[in-house]
Scaffold this motif. Structure first.
Motif, PDB file in Angstrom:
ATOM      1  N   HIS A  88       0.895  -1.235   0.167  1.00  0.00           N
ATOM      2  CA  HIS A  88      -0.099   0.135  -0.031  1.00  0.00           C
ATOM      3  C   HIS A  88       0.881   1.365   0.009  1.00  0.00           C
ATOM      4  CE1 HIS A  88      -3.535  -2.510   1.343  1.00  0.00           C
ATOM      5  NE2 HIS A  88      -4.089  -1.593   0.640  1.00  0.00           N
ATOM      6  N   ALA A  89       2.070   1.298   0.768  1.00  0.00           N
ATOM      7  CA  ALA A  89       2.832   2.590   0.945  1.00  0.00           C
ATOM      8  C   ALA A  89       3.408   2.833  -0.587  1.00  0.00           C
ATOM      9  CB  ALA A  89       3.997   2.321   1.802  1.00  0.00           C
ATOM     10  N   SER A  90       3.795   1.758  -1.283  1.00  0.00           N
ATOM     11  CA  SER A  90       4.342   1.895  -2.928  1.00  0.00           C
ATOM     12  C   SER A  90       3.226   2.414  -3.480  1.00  0.00           C
ATOM     13  CB  SER A  90       4.960   0.710  -3.100  1.00  0.00           C
ATOM     14  OG  SER A  90       6.139   0.358  -2.337  1.00  0.00           O
ATOM     15  N   TYR A  91       2.313   1.882  -3.453  1.00  0.00           N
ATOM     16  CA  TYR A  91       1.149   2.105  -4.467  1.00  0.00           C
ATOM     17  C   TYR A  91       0.575   3.669  -4.282  1.00  0.00           C
ATOM     18  CZ  TYR A  91      -3.933   2.781  -5.797  1.00  0.00           C
ATOM     19  OH  TYR A  91      -4.910   3.192  -6.189  1.00  0.00           O
ATOM     20  N   TYR A  92       0.634   4.210  -3.148  1.00  0.00           N
ATOM     21  CA  TYR A  92       0.237   5.418  -2.755  1.00  0.00           C
ATOM     22  C   TYR A  92       1.403   6.594  -3.177  1.00  0.00           C
ATOM     23  CZ  TYR A  92      -4.440   4.464  -0.664  1.00  0.00           C
ATOM     24  OH  TYR A  92      -5.338   4.100  -0.488  1.00  0.00           O
ATOM     25  N   MET A  93       2.484   6.268  -2.934  1.00  0.00           N
ATOM     26  CA  MET A  93       3.581   6.996  -3.371  1.00  0.00           C
ATOM     27  C   MET A  93       3.747   7.174  -4.993  1.00  0.00           C
ATOM     28  SD  MET A  93       5.777   9.226  -2.431  1.00  0.00           S
ATOM     29  CE  MET A  93       5.790   9.260  -0.620  1.00  0.00           C
ATOM     30  N   ALA A  94       3.501   6.107  -5.602  1.00  0.00           N
ATOM     31  CA  ALA A  94       3.386   5.997  -7.153  1.00  0.00           C
ATOM     32  C   ALA A  94       2.302   6.791  -7.611  1.00  0.00           C
ATOM     33  CB  ALA A  94       3.338   4.486  -7.398  1.00  0.00           C
ATOM     34  N   ARG A  95       1.365   6.985  -6.757  1.00  0.00           N
ATOM     35  CA  ARG A  95       0.200   7.684  -7.211  1.00  0.00           C
ATOM     36  C   ARG A  95       0.678   9.188  -7.232  1.00  0.00           C
ATOM     37  NH1 ARG A  95      -5.297   6.410  -7.575  1.00  0.00           N
ATOM     38  NH2 ARG A  95      -5.715   8.468  -6.517  1.00  0.00           N
ATOM     39  N   VAL A  96       1.355   9.687  -6.200  1.00  0.00           N
ATOM     40  CA  VAL A  96       1.922  10.845  -5.920  1.00  0.00           C
ATOM     41  C   VAL A  96       2.959  11.289  -7.085  1.00  0.00           C
ATOM     42  CG1 VAL A  96       3.309  12.384  -4.379  1.00  0.00           C
ATOM     43  CG2 VAL A  96       1.814  10.779  -3.541  1.00  0.00           C
ATOM     44  N   GLN A  97       3.747  10.367  -7.423  1.00  0.00           N
ATOM     45  CA  GLN A  97       4.737  10.657  -8.511  1.00  0.00           C
ATOM     46  C   GLN A  97       4.112  10.876 -10.212  1.00  0.00           C
ATOM     47  OE1 GLN A  97       7.225   7.248  -7.688  1.00  0.00           O
ATOM     48  NE2 GLN A  97       9.034   8.488  -6.727  1.00  0.00           N
ATOM     49  N   GLN A  98       3.074   9.741 -10.109  1.00  0.00           N
ATOM     50  CA  GLN A  98       2.366   9.955 -11.326  1.00  0.00           C
ATOM     51  C   GLN A  98       1.746  11.360 -11.382  1.00  0.00           C
ATOM     52  OE1 GLN A  98      -0.944   7.087 -11.618  1.00  0.00           O
ATOM     53  NE2 GLN A  98      -0.754   7.386 -14.062  1.00  0.00           N
ATOM     54  N   HIS A  99       1.237  11.759 -10.547  1.00  0.00           N
ATOM     55  CA  HIS A  99       0.303  12.964 -10.350  1.00  0.00           C
ATOM     56  C   HIS A  99       1.286  13.994 -10.812  1.00  0.00           C
ATOM     57  CE1 HIS A  99      -2.138  16.540  -8.944  1.00  0.00           C
ATOM     58  NE2 HIS A  99      -0.995  16.822  -8.399  1.00  0.00           N
ATOM     59  N   PHE A 100       2.658  14.315 -10.316  1.00  0.00           N
ATOM     60  CA  PHE A 100       3.479  15.406 -10.733  1.00  0.00           C
ATOM     61  C   PHE A 100       4.093  15.086 -12.206  1.00  0.00           C
ATOM     62  CE2 PHE A 100       3.448  15.879  -5.969  1.00  0.00           C
ATOM     63  CZ  PHE A 100       2.969  17.539  -6.290  1.00  0.00           C
TER      64      PHE A 100
END
Length: 271
Positions: A88-100
């Motif tokens: 879950h931690a990697s999933y949400y951080m990947a979403r953050v990086q995808q956003h930017f």
């Protein structure tokens, strides 16, 4: 109320902040910023598991809105990382990086540092090295953020030294720690981390020497435990007693400090 809660949170008065956010949400359960603040207050007070439980109570429309907030998702990544939920931690951080990435922007320095901590905690060394190198090249870091990046480097050095020690390569472990100490000689937090690393590899005199040169007036309970442990390991009971008295005065009910007091009494034969 929201502004007051935010000020309390910035000052690390998490109980006051939490109380205000809870009061706001009782009357306005659809206040997205209050939910965001409540989760942040729980995270800041080391109640990560409770913060994750609160996610189930966020109304669906509000959660959908928060899911578009990269700062909130970075918070979730940190919470899951603290609970050892790497997926879950990697999933949400990947979403953050995808956003930017979609915006063709660098993530704010604070979020990039959160990502580096996540990579450190999940032992993703290849990605961590790349992230730290990118952070090192950024010109927009505040002095405090730059010190945090150095602290991540130091923690990683201690982690690598521990791995070398596990492989019975004590010399390699010491070399790694000495290199980190030479790289960041003026960073107080780095020195604390390295003192713990020296203690771990059995270099008790080196650990004690660092602690003796660290101001203890504002030291945390954890720092005090490390210092007392180093003094006991180096058989310097005079210094251990000085720090122990100071720690017991400041943290009289702290379990770790009380455990150190028990170790001290045992060391001088009073079982």
């Amino acid at each position: 109320q929201m502004q007051l809660a935010s000020i309390y949170l910035q000052r690390n008065n998490t109980d006051q902040a939490y109380g205000i956010y809870r009061q706001i949400l009782t009357a306005h359960p659809d206040a997205a910023d209050a939910w965001k603040g409540l989760i942040a207050a729980l995270q800041a007070s080391d109640h990560g598991a409770q913060a994750l439980q609160q996610l189930a109570y966020i109304p669906t429309p509000v959660r959908q809105k928060l899911n578009a907030d990269p700062e909130f998702e970075a918070t979730l990544a940190s919470l899951y990382a603290a609970e050892n939920d790497t997926a879950h931690a990697s999933y949400y951080m990947a979403r953050v990086q995808q956003h930017f990435a979609q915006l063709h922007q660098l993530p704010p320095a604070g979020l990039a540092i959160q990502n580096a901590w996540l990579l450190y905690n999940t032992k993703n060394e290849r990605a961590l090295y790349s992230a730290l190198m990118q952070l090192g090249g950024r010109a927009d870091l505040t002095p405090a953020q730059r010190e945090t990046v150095q602290t991540i480097w130091a923690n990683w050095a201690v982690q690598r030294a521990g791995a070398a020690l596990d492989n019975n390569d004590n010399n390699r472990a010491v070399d790694i720690l000495e290199s980190a100490a030479a790289a960041f000689p003026d960073n107080l937090q780095v020195r604390k981390v390295l003192a713990g690393g020296y203690l771990k590899v059995g270099q008790t005199k080196e650990a004690l020497a660092i602690y003796k040169n660290i101001p203890m007036d504002d030291a945390s309970a954890l720092d005090m435990q490390g210092a007392i442990g180093a003094a006991l390991a180096a058989n310097d009971r005079v210094q251990a007693e000085v720090w122990l008295r100071q720690a017991l005065q400041r943290f009289p009910n702290n379990a770790g400090i009380l455990g150190m007091a028990a170790r001290f009494e045992q060391a001088r034969g009073d079982k």
